[in-house]
Scaffold this active site. Structure first.
Site, PDB file in Angstrom:
ATOM      1  N   GLU A 286      -4.106  -4.846  -4.677  1.00 31.62           N
ATOM      2  CA  GLU A 286      -4.611  -3.724  -3.883  1.00 31.62           C
ATOM      3  C   GLU A 286      -3.831  -2.491  -4.303  1.00 31.62           C
ATOM      4  O   GLU A 286      -2.613  -2.488  -4.242  1.00 31.62           O
ATOM      5  CB  GLU A 286      -4.437  -4.020  -2.390  1.00 31.62           C
ATOM      6  CG  GLU A 286      -5.338  -3.186  -1.485  1.00 31.62           C
ATOM      7  CD  GLU A 286      -4.742  -1.836  -1.139  1.00 31.62           C
ATOM      8  OE1 GLU A 286      -5.204  -0.826  -1.735  1.00 31.62           O
ATOM      9  OE2 GLU A 286      -3.840  -1.781  -0.309  1.00 31.62           O
ATOM     10  N   CYS A 320      -2.817   3.752   2.045  1.00 31.33           N
ATOM     11  CA  CYS A 320      -3.824   3.754   0.984  1.00 31.33           C
ATOM     12  C   CYS A 320      -5.191   4.121   1.548  1.00 31.33           C
ATOM     13  O   CYS A 320      -6.080   4.532   0.808  1.00 31.33           O
ATOM     14  CB  CYS A 320      -3.864   2.402   0.273  1.00 31.33           C
ATOM     15  SG  CYS A 320      -3.896   0.990   1.370  1.00 31.33           S
TER      16      CYS A 320
END
Length: 515
Positions: A286, A320
């Site tokens: 990720e 994020c």
């Protein structure tokens, strides 16, 4: 009997009793400041001369702890221990493994404010953000434990009268977990226990900025009954320890959360088959995002402004999933822009200790310098509407910053800043707004603020992100409710906290018996 999963409730700190408990927890945690923490390899505590110094980003003179630093030799020792332990751990009862997670969740729940206090100190998180991080760590433990119980007997497949067929999942082997500093407890815990509960052994290399909370998780797992050698705690430099383990022929998979540059580097290195390696390494990666909130001309404009501000500046934009771009229909652009500026002007950044600031610090000097450099870039690319200043004299504080009238191709509209900076741009139509939203190399989260059902359905089809939200901000996915992961350069879309996440850590095996 295991009760159905529900997410851990958040603490209401407007309740005076909760506030006092949190302050007491902070006082308790302060007594641990400056302690030394060893590596844990095969249950053995190993102290090294070289240390990682973890500091409070809100007060950089305050040392959280001195953490022993692994090197290649110790990484190799940990690999050998994990490899050997895998031979027994892979055959352990999945119910036993799940029970370790359930017991760990109960331990953390009993000491919830204490763990939250660690996150305030080591991560610089405001109370609300730190409490949510602790709650999410509990959620991962509870959810993945239940998921393992669902997967332990495999999946039903067809048989014929002459045969009996079975399809079940087996663990992969030794996994390297490289966790981030931003969700220093939740993501670190979730990625680690997902690998462990599926029957793998783990080499845990937490972020060098936040290694102490990872040690605290190790203590919890040990108390909950995890055998020695199943998870090995080896904080150390990425270039030395990280690269060595990513390249290692006995590494079966790598689970990484962090930057695009490091993630793509891991992906590339993991693809190379080393001498003596007899599998293709799996990667669960990720890598971040450049996340957009789209506002059309039929939106609740107050909701739009609030969603942009909350999503852009929660935890100083160090998510994020943070909103770093807003694309607003030209008909309502000025109204939304002005309200975003008003709301942002009300926010302050400061030490989160007393819970009087909306924002805390950014994580370290490198982050501070990078964000301030991007702000200088932004001044050339758009109109600085509010913020644009910082102070790194005591801690690393950057004031919430908004740029207006930015070109969609500008650097601050394209590159991940990972700080409290949001750029606003206008679109002539909803079609153009979606085109702009899709014009980055990332595809993690996004939100659309609209009361137009046709626009919602269009976005559902065309807005290319892994997590899409309507009429709310683009952050704060909840385990088991909004499985989390993104497209394109946001990573492998493994959907943490979702029904198929654990399967990434296992492989399917078919057995067929003739009758």
């Amino acid at each position: 009997m295991i009760v159905p999963y529900t997410h851990e409730p958040f603490t209401d700190f407007t309740v005076e009793e909760n506030r006092q408990q949190m302050l007491a927890a902070l006082k308790k945690v302060e007594k641990d400041l400056g302690k030394e923490y060893p590596l844990i390899i095969g249950g053995e505590r190993i102290t090294t001369e070289e240390k990682i110094v973890s500091v409070n980003p809100a007060d950089k003179e305050e040392v959280i702890g001195y953490v022993s630093k692994a090197n290649k030799e110790l990484a190799e020792k940990a690999m050998q221990v994990a490899d050997k332990t895998f031979e027994t751990w892979r055959k352990s009862d999945p119910k036993f493994r799940a029970d370790i997670l359930f017991r760990s969740a109960a331990i953390i729940r009993r000491r919830k404010h204490e763990f939250t206090a660690h996150l305030i100190k080591e991560g610089g998180k405001p109370w609300k953000e730190a409490d949510a991080d602790t709650a999410e760590a509990i959620d991962f433990l509870e959810y993945y434990g239940r998921q393992m119980l669902e997967l332990k007997d495999g999946v039903k497949v067809n048989s014929r009268p002459i045969e009996y067929n079975q399809y079940h999942y087996i663990p992969l082997g030794v996994g390297v977990v490289i966790s981030p500093w931003n969700f220093l407890f939740a993501i670190m815990a979730g990625t680690t226990v997902a690998a462990m509960v599926t029957g793998n052994t783990v080499l845990l290399k937490p972020a060098s900025a936040t290694p102490v909370i990872a040690y605290k998780l190790m203590e919890v797992l040990e108390e909950a009954g995890m055998p020695a050698g199943v998870i090995n705690y080896i904080p150390g430099p990425g270039k030395e320890v990280g690269d060595y383990l990513v390249d290692h022929p006995r590494t079966r998979f790598i689970s990484f959360t962090g930057s695009r540059d490091v993630g793509t580097r891991i992906f590339e290195r993991a693809a190379k088959v080393q001498e003596g390696q007899k599998w293709l390494k799996r990667t669960i990666i990720e890598m971040g995002g450049k996340d957009t909130i789209v506002v059309d001309n039929e939106a609740d404009l107050e909701l739009a402004a609030e969603s942009i501000v909350q999503s852009a500046f929660g935890f100083s934009g160090q998510k994020c999933s943070a909103c770093s771009r807003a694309v607003i229909h030209e008909d309502v652009y000025d109204e939304v822009k002005n309200r975003v500026v008003e709301l942002t002007s009300e926010l302050s950044a400061g030490n989160p200790y007393d819970n009087s600031h909306f924002m805390g610090p950014v994580i370290d000097q490198g982050a501070y310098d990078k964000i301030m450099d991007y702000i200088e870039v932004g001044k050339k690319e758009g109109d600085l509407l509010v913020g644009g200043t910082g102070d790194d004299s005591k801690g690393w504080f950057v004031n919430p910053t908004v740029f207006g009238d930015v070109d969609p191709e500008a650097r601050i509209m394209q590159e991940e800043i990972f700080g409290p900076v949001v750029a606003l741009t206008k679109a002539k139509s909803f079609d153009e707004a979606i085109d702009i939203a899709n014009n980055t190399e990332y595809g993690l989260t996004g939100a659309v603020i609209t009361n137009n059902r046709t626009h919602q359905e269009q976005a559902r089809q065309d807005f290319h992100v892994g997590n899409l939200y309507f009429n709310r901000g683009c952050t704060a996915a909840i385990v088991g409710y909004q499985p989390f992961g993104g497209f394109n350069m946001s990573g492998t879309d493994s959907k943490a906290g979702g029904p198929d996440y654990l399967i990434h850590h296992m492989q399917g095996k078919t057995s067929s018996e003739m009758l």
